[in-house]
Design a protein around this motif. Structure first.
Motif, PDB file in Angstrom:
ATOM      1  N   TRP A  62       4.666   8.144  -8.649  1.00  0.00           N
ATOM      2  CA  TRP A  62       4.835   7.644  -7.281  1.00  0.00           C
ATOM      3  C   TRP A  62       5.844   6.501  -7.241  1.00  0.00           C
ATOM      4  O   TRP A  62       6.662   6.411  -6.330  1.00  0.00           O
ATOM      5  N   GLN A  63       5.816   5.638  -8.263  1.00  0.00           N
ATOM      6  CA  GLN A  63       6.736   4.501  -8.284  1.00  0.00           C
ATOM      7  C   GLN A  63       8.165   4.925  -8.588  1.00  0.00           C
ATOM      8  O   GLN A  63       9.102   4.558  -7.879  1.00  0.00           O
ATOM      9  N   ASP A  67       9.380   5.881  -4.920  1.00  0.00           N
ATOM     10  CA  ASP A  67       9.394   4.495  -4.454  1.00  0.00           C
ATOM     11  C   ASP A  67       8.186   4.199  -3.574  1.00  0.00           C
ATOM     12  O   ASP A  67       8.295   3.549  -2.534  1.00  0.00           O
ATOM     13  N   ARG A  68       7.040   4.682  -4.014  1.00  0.00           N
ATOM     14  CA  ARG A  68       5.781   4.403  -3.342  1.00  0.00           C
ATOM     15  C   ARG A  68       4.806   3.800  -4.355  1.00  0.00           C
ATOM     16  O   ARG A  68       4.956   3.998  -5.559  1.00  0.00           O
ATOM     17  N   HIS A  69       3.804   3.080  -3.876  1.00  0.00           N
ATOM     18  CA  HIS A  69       2.881   2.382  -4.763  1.00  0.00           C
ATOM     19  C   HIS A  69       1.448   2.680  -4.348  1.00  0.00           C
ATOM     20  O   HIS A  69       1.129   2.748  -3.151  1.00  0.00           O
ATOM     21  N   GLU A 132       1.550   3.735  -0.471  1.00  0.00           N
ATOM     22  CA  GLU A 132       2.379   3.188   0.612  1.00  0.00           C
ATOM     23  C   GLU A 132       3.762   2.918   0.067  1.00  0.00           C
ATOM     24  O   GLU A 132       3.955   2.738  -1.141  1.00  0.00           O
ATOM     25  N   GLY A 133       4.755   2.900   0.953  1.00  0.00           N
ATOM     26  CA  GLY A 133       6.133   2.666   0.524  1.00  0.00           C
ATOM     27  C   GLY A 133       7.101   3.503   1.330  1.00  0.00           C
ATOM     28  O   GLY A 133       6.888   3.755   2.521  1.00  0.00           O
ATOM     29  N   GLU A 134       8.156   3.950   0.676  1.00  0.00           N
ATOM     30  CA  GLU A 134       9.186   4.719   1.356  1.00  0.00           C
ATOM     31  C   GLU A 134       8.633   6.055   1.852  1.00  0.00           C
ATOM     32  O   GLU A 134       7.959   6.766   1.100  1.00  0.00           O
TER      33      GLU A 134
END
Length: 292
Positions: A62-63, A67-69, A132-134
Motif C-alpha cells: 500500500w505504501q 502511496d496509501r497508509h 488512507e492516502g492518494e
C-alpha cells in the motif's frame, strides 16, 4: 423501436472501443495490474475475516505502490503467502529441509537448484477501506440524469416482471462493492433483487434494470464460462432502457471495458435477447409511469 435499439447497441459497442483506448481506462488498468489475484483458498479467508473487502494488499505494498497508509488501529486480514526458495530436484524441499530429510540427491549443489514453491506462511494484508492516502483511479460508470418518475415506476414494475425487489441502505448492505445482486431462489419463489441505496437515483434505476435483466435472462443458468456474456447482456439492457427514459448511460462503456477479454461485438450475437428483454421492461414501466 427495434431499429432504434439496434442503433443504440452500435453506439454502445463504439463507446466501449473508445473507453478501452482512453487514457483514463489505461491508468485504471495499470493500477489493477498491481493487485494480486488471490487463490480460491485465500479469497475465502479474506471474505470470512472481512466480508466487504474489495481491494487487498500488504502493508508495504500500500505504501510503495499506491502511496496509501494503513490507518492506526486496523486489524490485519491473514492469508497464506507462498514461500519461494531453491528446491531440491528430487524431494522438492528447500536446502534446509533437504539437509534434515532422508533424500540422498547430490548430483548438483543447492546453489544451482531452481526456485519453486516449498511451502506457505501466514501473511497480513489490508483492504483499501482500512487505508488512507492518494485515491486510486476510478472509472465513471454511473448513469446520470433525472429519474424522479422512473425509479418508483421500476420498483412498482417488479411484480409484473415476476421479481421481488429490495433497496437496502448503505449501512446495511451485505454485498461488498456490488451495486446490486440477483438471487435465484427455489423454482417456487421469484428471484430476489437487492440494490444498494444511493443519492444518484438515475444510477440506482439503471442498477435495478441491470438486475431485472439478470432475473429475466439468466435464471437457472450456472456456467462460469458464460459469466462475462451474462454481464454484457444485463449491462446492455440497462444501457438501452436507461437511454430510452432519457438518462445518460454512457458509463456502461467503462463497465463493459472492465470485463477483460470480453469483446463488445458479442453484443450483436445476443441482440435479440437484449432487445426483447429491454422492450419487455420498457413496456411494463411505460404502463406504470403516469401520462403527461
Amino acid at each position: 423501436m427495434q431499429s432504434t435499439m439496434e442503433a443504440w447497441v452500435e453506439d454502445l459497442v463504439d463507446e466501449v472501443d473508445d473507453a478501452v483506448s482512453s487514457d483514463e481506462f489505461q491508468r485504471w488498468l495499470d493500477v489493477q495490474s498491481r493487485f494480486h489475484d488471490y487463490s480460491h483458498r485465500n479469497t475465502l479467508l479474506i471474505n470470512r475475516q472481512y466480508p466487504n473487502a474489495t481491494r487487498v494488499a500488504g502493508y508495504r505494498t500500500w505504501q510503495s505502490k499506491f502511496d496509501r497508509h494503513v490507518k492506526e488501529g486496523e486489524s490485519a486480514i491473514w492469508i497464506w503467502a507462498p514461500i519461494i526458495a531453491k528446491q531440491c530436484p528430487e524431494c522438492e524441499n528447500s536446502p534446509s529441509y533437504h539437509d534434515r530429510s532422508d533424500c540422498e540427491y547430490d548430483e548438483t549443489p543447492p546453489e544451482e537448484w531452481s526456485k519453486g514453491l516449498v511451502g506457505f506462511r501466514p501473511a497480513p494484508v489490508f483492504d483499501i477501506s482500512q487505508t488512507e492516502g492518494e485515491p486510486l483511479p476510478n472509472l465513471e460508470t454511473e448513469a446520470t440524469g433525472t429519474a424522479d418518475e422512473l425509479l418508483p415506476a421500476l420498483l412498482e414494475a417488479a411484480s409484473s416482471l415476476t421479481v421481488d425487489v429490495e433497496v437496502v441502505s448503505r449501512d446495511d448492505w451485505p454485498h461488498g462493492d456490488a451495486k446490486g445482486v440477483c438471487q435465484y431462489r427455489s423454482p417456487a419463489e421469484r428471484p430476489l433483487i437487492e440494490a444498494r441505496d444511493r443519492e444518484n437515483s438515475a444510477d440506482l434505476a439503471v442498477t435495478l434494470v441491470h438486475e431485472y435483466a439478470h432475473a429475466l435472462l439468466h435464471s437457472g443458468v450456472d456456467d462460469e464460462i458464460e459469466r462475462s456474456k451474462r454481464e454484457l447482456e444485463a449491462e446492455a439492457v440497462g444501457y438501452i432502457v436507461g437511454r430510452y427514459f432519457g438518462l445518460d448511460t454512457s458509463g456502461s462503456a467503462f463497465y463493459l471495458a472492465a470485463w477483460q477479454g470480453e469483446d463488445p461485438e458479442v453484443i450483436f450475437d445476443r441482440l435479440e435477447r437484449i432487445s426483447s428483454t429491454a422492450g419487455e421492461i420498457i413496456d411494463v414501466v411505460d404502463e406504470v409511469i403516469p401520462n403527461e
